[in-house]
Design an enzyme around this catalytic site. Structure first.
Site, short mmCIF file in Angstrom:
data_model
loop_
_atom_site.label_atom_id
_atom_site.label_comp_id
_atom_site.label_asym_id
_atom_site.label_seq_id
_atom_site.Cartn_x
_atom_site.Cartn_y
_atom_site.Cartn_z
N SER A 1 0.97 -1.09 0.00
CA SER A 1 0.07 0.09 -0.02
C SER A 1 0.82 1.27 0.11
CB SER A 1 -1.08 -0.08 1.20
OG SER A 1 -0.26 -0.07 2.39
N SER A 2 2.21 1.10 0.19
CA SER A 2 3.00 2.38 0.31
C SER A 2 4.53 1.77 -0.36
CB SER A 2 2.84 3.19 1.44
OG SER A 2 3.66 2.63 2.61
#
Length: 212
Positions: free
Chosen positions: A11-12
């Site tokens: 997600s990042s």
């Protein structure tokens, strides 16, 4: 048999994809058939996933580590599952859940059981995401209540910033020289200079009003 693909999403850019990669390599999925997205969960832009969807053909198989790699919430997971299995007519294997393997149990009972498991896990994935967001919000609120500040600390202006600012404003020194003299980056200097200009403009307006 069709092609074998693997999909990895974190997600990042700060997260590590090694756990997902190791699981796919143990299948093994060819390294050039593994698509990795390192994107923010906020906008959920997934260029590699979109590229994979364009390559996917009937009879191909996609391996993913867990069901939440397909989407952020219940609706997204269900929709991507439908696209892959119904529109693309490809198979999905979820490594963390043996029952979610569309290559098996293609009869009515097998499909029914897989659909139930998919719906339950999709709900759990969304619920966990919402719980994480709530815990983060509560943690931030509690930290602020304790006086914790977030973000980068403000850069202290040097004692001679006014002198440097005036020299820059009257073009006696360049922006680069002003920033270097102030011990700031060029962008930081410009930011402080704009703030100083706004303050001067506000003072000028106040002074004009007081004379009326």
């Amino acid at each position: 048999m069709g092609e074998i693909y693997g999909y990895v999403r974190v997600s990042s850019r700060d997260q590590n994809e090694d756990r997902q990669l190791i699981a796919l390599q143990e299948i093994p999925v060819p390294s050039d058939h593994i698509y990795i997205d390192k994107q923010s969960g906020k906008d959920f832009e997934r260029p590699k996933y979109k590229k994979l969807m364009k390559k996917l053909r009937s009879g191909d198989v996609i391996y993913i580590k867990s069901i939440d790699r397909l989407g952020r919430n219940y609706e997204e997971i269900q929709e991507q599952w439908r696209i892959i299995t119904k529109e693309k007519k490809a198979d999905i294997v979820v490594l963390d859940m043996e029952l979610l393997d569309t290559r098996r149990g293609k009869d009515l009972i097998g499909t029914f059981l897989a659909d139930i498991v998919l719906q339950v896990l999709s709900f759990v994935a969304q619920n966990e995401r919402e719980n994480i967001k709530q815990r983060q919000a509560e943690g931030i609120a509690a930290a602020k209540a304790r006086g914790v500040t977030f973000g980068r600390p403000k850069l202290k202006e040097p004692d001679n910033f006014e002198e440097i600012y005036q020299k820059w404003r009257t073009k006696k020194i360049s922006p680069d020289q002003a920033a270097e003299s102030a011990g700031m980056s060029l962008s930081a200097f410009y930011s402080r200079a704009r703030a100083r200009k706004r303050a001067e403009a506000d003072c000028s307006k106040s002074a004009n009003k007081s004379t009326l």
